[in-house]
Scaffold this active site. Structure first.
Site, PDB file in Angstrom:
ATOM      1  N   HIS A  64     -10.641  -0.488  -2.340  1.00 30.41           N
ATOM      2  CA  HIS A  64     -10.621  -1.842  -2.911  1.00 30.41           C
ATOM      3  C   HIS A  64     -10.334  -2.885  -1.829  1.00 30.41           C
ATOM      4  O   HIS A  64      -9.746  -3.936  -2.113  1.00 30.41           O
ATOM      5  CB  HIS A  64      -9.610  -1.928  -4.047  1.00 30.41           C
ATOM      6  N   HIS A  81       0.849  -1.188   0.000  1.00 30.71           N
ATOM      7  CA  HIS A  81       0.000   0.000   0.000  1.00 30.71           C
ATOM      8  C   HIS A  81       0.889   1.245   0.000  1.00 30.71           C
ATOM      9  O   HIS A  81       2.085   1.178   0.322  1.00 30.71           O
ATOM     10  CB  HIS A  81      -0.927  -0.022   1.225  1.00 30.71           C
ATOM     11  N   ASP A 113      -4.659  -6.714  -7.443  1.00 30.25           N
ATOM     12  CA  ASP A 113      -4.736  -7.729  -6.375  1.00 30.25           C
ATOM     13  C   ASP A 113      -5.461  -8.972  -6.892  1.00 30.25           C
ATOM     14  O   ASP A 113      -5.093 -10.105  -6.575  1.00 30.25           O
ATOM     15  CB  ASP A 113      -5.488  -7.169  -5.161  1.00 30.25           C
ATOM     16  N   SER A 133      -2.586  -1.816 -11.398  1.00 28.78           N
ATOM     17  CA  SER A 133      -2.549  -1.244 -10.060  1.00 28.78           C
ATOM     18  C   SER A 133      -3.618  -1.921  -9.185  1.00 28.78           C
ATOM     19  O   SER A 133      -4.659  -2.364  -9.703  1.00 28.78           O
ATOM     20  CB  SER A 133      -2.813   0.260 -10.153  1.00 28.78           C
ATOM     21  N   GLY A 134      -3.323  -2.000  -7.890  1.00 25.26           N
ATOM     22  CA  GLY A 134      -4.229  -2.709  -6.985  1.00 25.26           C
ATOM     23  C   GLY A 134      -5.689  -2.299  -7.134  1.00 25.26           C
ATOM     24  O   GLY A 134      -6.563  -3.151  -7.366  1.00 25.26           O
ATOM     25  N   ASP A 182      -0.924  -1.431   4.777  1.00 30.12           N
ATOM     26  CA  ASP A 182      -1.091  -0.244   5.630  1.00 30.12           C
ATOM     27  C   ASP A 182      -2.313  -0.486   6.505  1.00 30.12           C
ATOM     28  O   ASP A 182      -3.439  -0.485   6.008  1.00 30.12           O
ATOM     29  CB  ASP A 182      -1.287   0.980   4.737  1.00 30.12           C
ATOM     30  N   ARG A 186      -7.901 -14.444   0.932  1.00 34.62           N
ATOM     31  CA  ARG A 186      -8.687 -15.686   0.959  1.00 34.62           C
ATOM     32  C   ARG A 186      -8.073 -16.747   0.049  1.00 34.62           C
ATOM     33  O   ARG A 186      -7.944 -17.906   0.418  1.00 34.62           O
ATOM     34  CB  ARG A 186     -10.136 -15.394   0.569  1.00 34.62           C
ATOM     35  N   THR A 235       1.906  -5.658  -8.231  1.00 32.98           N
ATOM     36  CA  THR A 235       0.879  -4.717  -8.662  1.00 32.98           C
ATOM     37  C   THR A 235       1.576  -3.493  -9.273  1.00 32.98           C
ATOM     38  O   THR A 235       2.769  -3.254  -9.027  1.00 32.98           O
ATOM     39  CB  THR A 235      -0.015  -4.323  -7.479  1.00 32.98           C
ATOM     40  N   GLY A 236       0.823  -2.732 -10.077  1.00 29.07           N
ATOM     41  CA  GLY A 236       1.425  -1.738 -10.969  1.00 29.07           C
ATOM     42  C   GLY A 236       2.374  -0.733 -10.339  1.00 29.07           C
ATOM     43  O   GLY A 236       3.541  -0.617 -10.744  1.00 29.07           O
ATOM     44  N   THR A 237       1.897   0.007  -9.350  1.00 29.11           N
ATOM     45  CA  THR A 237       2.731   1.071  -8.791  1.00 29.11           C
ATOM     46  C   THR A 237       3.851   0.489  -7.941  1.00 29.11           C
ATOM     47  O   THR A 237       4.993   0.961  -7.984  1.00 29.11           O
ATOM     48  CB  THR A 237       1.864   2.036  -7.946  1.00 29.11           C
ATOM     49  N   THR A 238       3.534  -0.541  -7.207  1.00 29.75           N
ATOM     50  CA  THR A 238       4.568  -1.235  -6.429  1.00 29.75           C
ATOM     51  C   THR A 238       5.656  -1.744  -7.376  1.00 29.75           C
ATOM     52  O   THR A 238       6.858  -1.582  -7.108  1.00 29.75           O
ATOM     53  CB  THR A 238       3.960  -2.428  -5.664  1.00 29.75           C
ATOM     54  N   LYS A 266       5.176   1.623   0.597  1.00 28.15           N
ATOM     55  CA  LYS A 266       5.978   1.355  -0.612  1.00 28.15           C
ATOM     56  C   LYS A 266       7.463   1.610  -0.374  1.00 28.15           C
ATOM     57  O   LYS A 266       8.310   0.862  -0.865  1.00 28.15           O
ATOM     58  CB  LYS A 266       5.446   2.175  -1.786  1.00 28.15           C
ATOM     59  N   ASP A 280     -11.075  -6.466  -2.616  1.00 24.36           N
ATOM     60  CA  ASP A 280     -10.109  -7.168  -3.472  1.00 24.36           C
ATOM     61  C   ASP A 280      -8.961  -7.721  -2.629  1.00 24.36           C
ATOM     62  O   ASP A 280      -8.465  -8.829  -2.867  1.00 24.36           O
ATOM     63  CB  ASP A 280      -9.523  -6.219  -4.534  1.00 24.36           C
TER      64      ASP A 280
HETATM   65  O1  LIG Z   1      -3.378  -1.263  -3.879  1.00 21.93           O
HETATM   66  C1  LIG Z   1      -2.511  -2.090  -3.798  1.00 21.93           C
HETATM   67  C2  LIG Z   1      -2.723  -3.296  -3.010  1.00 21.93           C
HETATM   68  O2  LIG Z   1      -4.030  -3.445  -2.552  1.00 21.93           O
HETATM   69  C3  LIG Z   1      -1.228  -1.916  -4.469  1.00 21.93           C
HETATM   70  O3  LIG Z   1      -1.394  -1.444  -5.771  1.00 21.93           O
HETATM   71  P1  LIG Z   1      -0.274  -0.550  -6.421  1.00 21.93           P
HETATM   72  O4  LIG Z   1       1.016  -1.301  -6.296  1.00 21.93           O
HETATM   73  O5  LIG Z   1      -0.652  -0.350  -7.833  1.00 21.93           O
HETATM   74  O6  LIG Z   1      -0.249   0.740  -5.631  1.00 21.93           O
END
Ligand SMILES: O=C(CO)COP(=O)(O)O
Length: 125
Positions: A92, A12, A65, A59-60, A85, A101, A38-41, A16, A95
């Site tokens: 989301h 989150h 996710d 991205s999440g 976090d 799960r 995930t995208g930004t990570t 990061k 998700d």
């Molecule tokens: O939201 C996230 C995990 O739930 C992470 O997504 P990003 O890496 O795209 O920020």
């Protein structure tokens, strides 16, 4: 996806920096595995660790996710490291819960903080 199961990396926004620093300090150990993120990570991990083999998903909040959950279901992910976090509400959240799960359903180790992630990576080495 290679025969070797991937390590999934997710963080989150408030976590990061921590995950990028964690990945940097464990780059050698993780180099042996494909990484999905995930995208930004994923963008942060590529910046911090250019030698890692990182596949960036969405991205999440836009489905990333869930994509990682699908990779768990197909047997392509062997470890999830997700720096959560705990102090911020997420739109989301459902998700994230679905991903957790599936990790439980398929008995895939899921590290939700640095201390657990350290023990999992040591086990892989
Ligand atoms: O939201 C996230 C995990 O739930 C992470 O997504 P990003 O890496 O795209 O920020």
């Amino acid at each position: 996806m290679t025969l070797r199961k991937a390590i999934a990396l997710i963080a989150h926004d408030q976590k990061k920096d921590d995950l990028a620093a964690f990945a940097k300090s464990h780059e050698q150990a993780m180099k042996a595995f494909p990484i999905v993120a995930t995208g930004t990570t994923g963008a942060r991990i590529i910046d911090a660790c250019p030698d890692l083999d990182v596949t960036r998903l969405k991205s999440g909040p836009l489905g990333g996710d869930q994509q990682i959950g699908a990779l768990i279901a197909t047997g392509d992910v062997g470890l999830v490291i997700f720096f959560v976090d705990p102090l911020t509400a997420m739109p989301h959240d459902v998700d994230v819960k679905a991903l957790m799960r599936l990790a439980i359903v398929y008995d895939v180790p899921m590290a939700l903080n640095r201390a657990t992630a350290e023990t999992r990576l040591k086990a892989l080495a």
